[in-house]
Design a protein around this motif. Structure first.
Motif, PDB file in Angstrom:
ATOM      1  N   GLY A  17       0.812  -1.211   0.000  1.00 57.03           N
ATOM      2  CA  GLY A  17       0.000   0.000   0.000  1.00 57.03           C
ATOM      3  C   GLY A  17       0.843   1.258   0.000  1.00 57.03           C
ATOM      4  O   GLY A  17       0.530   2.226  -0.702  1.00 57.03           O
ATOM      5  N   VAL A  18       1.909   1.277   0.788  1.00 59.92           N
ATOM      6  CA  VAL A  18       2.803   2.439   0.813  1.00 59.92           C
ATOM      7  C   VAL A  18       3.454   2.629  -0.550  1.00 59.92           C
ATOM      8  O   VAL A  18       3.550   3.753  -1.060  1.00 59.92           O
ATOM      9  CB  VAL A  18       3.874   2.285   1.922  1.00 59.92           C
ATOM     10  CG1 VAL A  18       4.961   3.326   1.786  1.00 59.92           C
ATOM     11  CG2 VAL A  18       3.225   2.374   3.287  1.00 59.92           C
ATOM     12  N   TYR A  19       3.864   1.535  -1.171  1.00 67.11           N
ATOM     13  CA  TYR A  19       4.442   1.614  -2.508  1.00 67.11           C
ATOM     14  C   TYR A  19       3.423   2.192  -3.494  1.00 67.11           C
ATOM     15  O   TYR A  19       3.758   3.031  -4.336  1.00 67.11           O
ATOM     16  CB  TYR A  19       4.901   0.235  -2.968  1.00 67.11           C
ATOM     17  CG  TYR A  19       5.413   0.217  -4.380  1.00 67.11           C
ATOM     18  CD1 TYR A  19       6.678   0.699  -4.686  1.00 67.11           C
ATOM     19  CD2 TYR A  19       4.623  -0.268  -5.420  1.00 67.11           C
ATOM     20  CE1 TYR A  19       7.147   0.694  -5.985  1.00 67.11           C
ATOM     21  CE2 TYR A  19       5.080  -0.278  -6.718  1.00 67.11           C
ATOM     22  CZ  TYR A  19       6.338   0.201  -6.998  1.00 67.11           C
ATOM     23  OH  TYR A  19       6.795   0.207  -8.291  1.00 67.11           O
ATOM     24  N   GLY A  20       2.171   1.749  -3.380  1.00 68.59           N
ATOM     25  CA  GLY A  20       1.132   2.251  -4.267  1.00 68.59           C
ATOM     26  C   GLY A  20       0.867   3.727  -4.074  1.00 68.59           C
ATOM     27  O   GLY A  20       0.630   4.460  -5.039  1.00 68.59           O
ATOM     28  N   VAL A  21       0.909   4.201  -2.826  1.00 63.13           N
ATOM     29  CA  VAL A  21       0.681   5.626  -2.569  1.00 63.13           C
ATOM     30  C   VAL A  21       1.844   6.458  -3.106  1.00 63.13           C
ATOM     31  O   VAL A  21       1.638   7.533  -3.678  1.00 63.13           O
ATOM     32  CB  VAL A  21       0.481   5.874  -1.060  1.00 63.13           C
ATOM     33  CG1 VAL A  21       0.559   7.350  -0.725  1.00 63.13           C
ATOM     34  CG2 VAL A  21      -0.854   5.313  -0.603  1.00 63.13           C
ATOM     35  N   LEU A  22       3.054   5.974  -2.941  1.00 62.08           N
ATOM     36  CA  LEU A  22       4.222   6.754  -3.345  1.00 62.08           C
ATOM     37  C   LEU A  22       4.495   6.717  -4.843  1.00 62.08           C
ATOM     38  O   LEU A  22       5.028   7.678  -5.399  1.00 62.08           O
ATOM     39  CB  LEU A  22       5.455   6.265  -2.586  1.00 62.08           C
ATOM     40  CG  LEU A  22       5.434   6.487  -1.074  1.00 62.08           C
ATOM     41  CD1 LEU A  22       6.690   5.908  -0.449  1.00 62.08           C
ATOM     42  CD2 LEU A  22       5.298   7.957  -0.751  1.00 62.08           C
ATOM     43  N   ARG A  23       4.138   5.632  -5.521  1.00 62.73           N
ATOM     44  CA  ARG A  23       4.529   5.477  -6.917  1.00 62.73           C
ATOM     45  C   ARG A  23       3.411   5.701  -7.931  1.00 62.73           C
ATOM     46  O   ARG A  23       3.686   5.930  -9.099  1.00 62.73           O
ATOM     47  CB  ARG A  23       5.114   4.076  -7.146  1.00 62.73           C
ATOM     48  CG  ARG A  23       6.386   3.818  -6.381  1.00 62.73           C
ATOM     49  CD  ARG A  23       7.499   4.690  -6.843  1.00 62.73           C
ATOM     50  NE  ARG A  23       7.797   4.384  -8.234  1.00 62.73           N
ATOM     51  CZ  ARG A  23       8.590   5.085  -9.010  1.00 62.73           C
ATOM     52  NH1 ARG A  23       9.180   6.143  -8.537  1.00 62.73           N
ATOM     53  NH2 ARG A  23       8.804   4.740 -10.249  1.00 62.73           N
ATOM     54  N   MET A  29      -6.009   4.782  -8.059  1.00 60.58           N
ATOM     55  CA  MET A  29      -5.056   3.764  -7.597  1.00 60.58           C
ATOM     56  C   MET A  29      -4.491   4.136  -6.222  1.00 60.58           C
ATOM     57  O   MET A  29      -4.223   3.262  -5.407  1.00 60.58           O
ATOM     58  CB  MET A  29      -3.926   3.596  -8.612  1.00 60.58           C
ATOM     59  CG  MET A  29      -4.401   3.073  -9.955  1.00 60.58           C
ATOM     60  SD  MET A  29      -5.187   1.476  -9.832  1.00 60.58           S
ATOM     61  CE  MET A  29      -3.778   0.442  -9.631  1.00 60.58           C
ATOM     62  N   VAL A  30      -4.311   5.415  -5.970  1.00 62.16           N
ATOM     63  CA  VAL A  30      -3.842   5.856  -4.651  1.00 62.16           C
ATOM     64  C   VAL A  30      -4.890   5.537  -3.590  1.00 62.16           C
ATOM     65  O   VAL A  30      -4.563   5.076  -2.493  1.00 62.16           O
ATOM     66  CB  VAL A  30      -3.477   7.354  -4.672  1.00 62.16           C
ATOM     67  CG1 VAL A  30      -3.207   7.867  -3.277  1.00 62.16           C
ATOM     68  CG2 VAL A  30      -2.274   7.586  -5.561  1.00 62.16           C
ATOM     69  N   LEU A  31      -6.167   5.778  -3.906  1.00 65.28           N
ATOM     70  CA  LEU A  31      -7.233   5.428  -2.963  1.00 65.28           C
ATOM     71  C   LEU A  31      -7.267   3.927  -2.698  1.00 65.28           C
ATOM     72  O   LEU A  31      -7.480   3.488  -1.560  1.00 65.28           O
ATOM     73  CB  LEU A  31      -8.584   5.901  -3.495  1.00 65.28           C
ATOM     74  CG  LEU A  31      -8.859   7.396  -3.419  1.00 65.28           C
ATOM     75  CD1 LEU A  31     -10.167   7.730  -4.114  1.00 65.28           C
ATOM     76  CD2 LEU A  31      -8.883   7.857  -1.985  1.00 65.28           C
ATOM     77  N   MET A  32      -7.034   3.123  -3.730  1.00 67.93           N
ATOM     78  CA  MET A  32      -6.997   1.670  -3.535  1.00 67.93           C
ATOM     79  C   MET A  32      -5.812   1.265  -2.667  1.00 67.93           C
ATOM     80  O   MET A  32      -5.927   0.350  -1.840  1.00 67.93           O
ATOM     81  CB  MET A  32      -6.939   0.967  -4.899  1.00 67.93           C
ATOM     82  CG  MET A  32      -8.240   1.062  -5.666  1.00 67.93           C
ATOM     83  SD  MET A  32      -8.142   0.396  -7.325  1.00 67.93           S
ATOM     84  CE  MET A  32      -7.767  -1.302  -7.001  1.00 67.93           C
ATOM     85  N   ALA A  33      -4.691   1.949  -2.817  1.00 70.37           N
ATOM     86  CA  ALA A  33      -3.520   1.641  -1.998  1.00 70.37           C
ATOM     87  C   ALA A  33      -3.768   2.001  -0.534  1.00 70.37           C
ATOM     88  O   ALA A  33      -3.349   1.273   0.372  1.00 70.37           O
ATOM     89  CB  ALA A  33      -2.292   2.371  -2.532  1.00 70.37           C
ATOM     90  N   VAL A  34      -4.468   3.100  -0.288  1.00 69.91           N
ATOM     91  CA  VAL A  34      -4.813   3.473   1.086  1.00 69.91           C
ATOM     92  C   VAL A  34      -5.746   2.431   1.691  1.00 69.91           C
ATOM     93  O   VAL A  34      -5.608   2.052   2.862  1.00 69.91           O
ATOM     94  CB  VAL A  34      -5.431   4.887   1.117  1.00 69.91           C
ATOM     95  CG1 VAL A  34      -6.021   5.206   2.470  1.00 69.91           C
ATOM     96  CG2 VAL A  34      -4.387   5.919   0.737  1.00 69.91           C
ATOM     97  N   GLU A  35      -6.686   1.930   0.902  1.00 73.79           N
ATOM     98  CA  GLU A  35      -7.577   0.864   1.382  1.00 73.79           C
ATOM     99  C   GLU A  35      -6.782  -0.395   1.723  1.00 73.79           C
ATOM    100  O   GLU A  35      -7.088  -1.092   2.701  1.00 73.79           O
ATOM    101  CB  GLU A  35      -8.630   0.533   0.324  1.00 73.79           C
ATOM    102  CG  GLU A  35      -9.649   1.606   0.135  1.00 73.79           C
ATOM    103  CD  GLU A  35     -10.501   1.815   1.357  1.00 73.79           C
ATOM    104  OE1 GLU A  35     -10.868   0.829   2.026  1.00 73.79           O
ATOM    105  OE2 GLU A  35     -10.806   2.978   1.647  1.00 73.79           O
ATOM    106  N   LEU A  36      -5.771  -0.685   0.944  1.00 69.83           N
ATOM    107  CA  LEU A  36      -4.929  -1.849   1.226  1.00 69.83           C
ATOM    108  C   LEU A  36      -4.200  -1.675   2.553  1.00 69.83           C
ATOM    109  O   LEU A  36      -4.103  -2.623   3.352  1.00 69.83           O
ATOM    110  CB  LEU A  36      -3.929  -2.031   0.085  1.00 69.83           C
ATOM    111  CG  LEU A  36      -3.229  -3.373  -0.044  1.00 69.83           C
ATOM    112  CD1 LEU A  36      -4.246  -4.465  -0.287  1.00 69.83           C
ATOM    113  CD2 LEU A  36      -2.235  -3.326  -1.177  1.00 69.83           C
TER     114      LEU A  36
END
Length: 124
Positions: A17-23, A29-36
């Motif tokens: 999730g952190v990787y998804g938020v940063l990259r 996709m950032v919202l999905m990473a925060v959900e993860l």
């Protein structure tokens, strides 16, 4: 099941999730990473509750330093995190949809924080 497995899985989910938020550049996709990341926290809460309960089985309640915890308190906290995640998705998607209506794009790198950016685009 060994007690370390849920913690390792939760840490991997949180790192993903952190990787998804940063990259990621797309706001959805950032919202999905925060959900993860929030789901990883839920897994930790439930696993910690089960681990503590299994550890304290057979220990007299009078010898604890704290009051007797409520049954399934990790699941109760996880329920609060789920409610928080639902609210975050609702507000986040509303913001993303409004931004898409104004700019026809949801790339986060190009989001302007200045109010005058929109006025300049409208006036020409």
């Amino acid at each position: 099941m060994h007690a370390v497995i849920p913690y390792v899985i939760a840490s991997l989910l949180f790192a993903l999730g952190v990787y998804g938020v940063l990259r990621r550049r797309n706001a959805i996709m950032v919202l999905m990473a925060v959900e993860l990341m929030l789901n990883a926290i839920n897994l930790i809460l439930v696993a910690a509750d089960a681990t503590v309960r299994a550890t304290l089985t057979g220990v007299q309640a009078e010898s604890w330093a704290y009051p007797v915890p409520e049954p399934k308190s990790g699941a109760i906290f996880a329920l609060f995190v789920i409610v928080l995640a639902a609210a975050e998705v609702g507000v986040g998607l509303a913001i993303v949809l409004q931004y898409y209506r104004l700019h026809r794009d949801v790339v986060i790198d190009e989001v302007g924080l200045d109010q005058h950016d929109h006025e300049k685009q409208v006036t020409g």
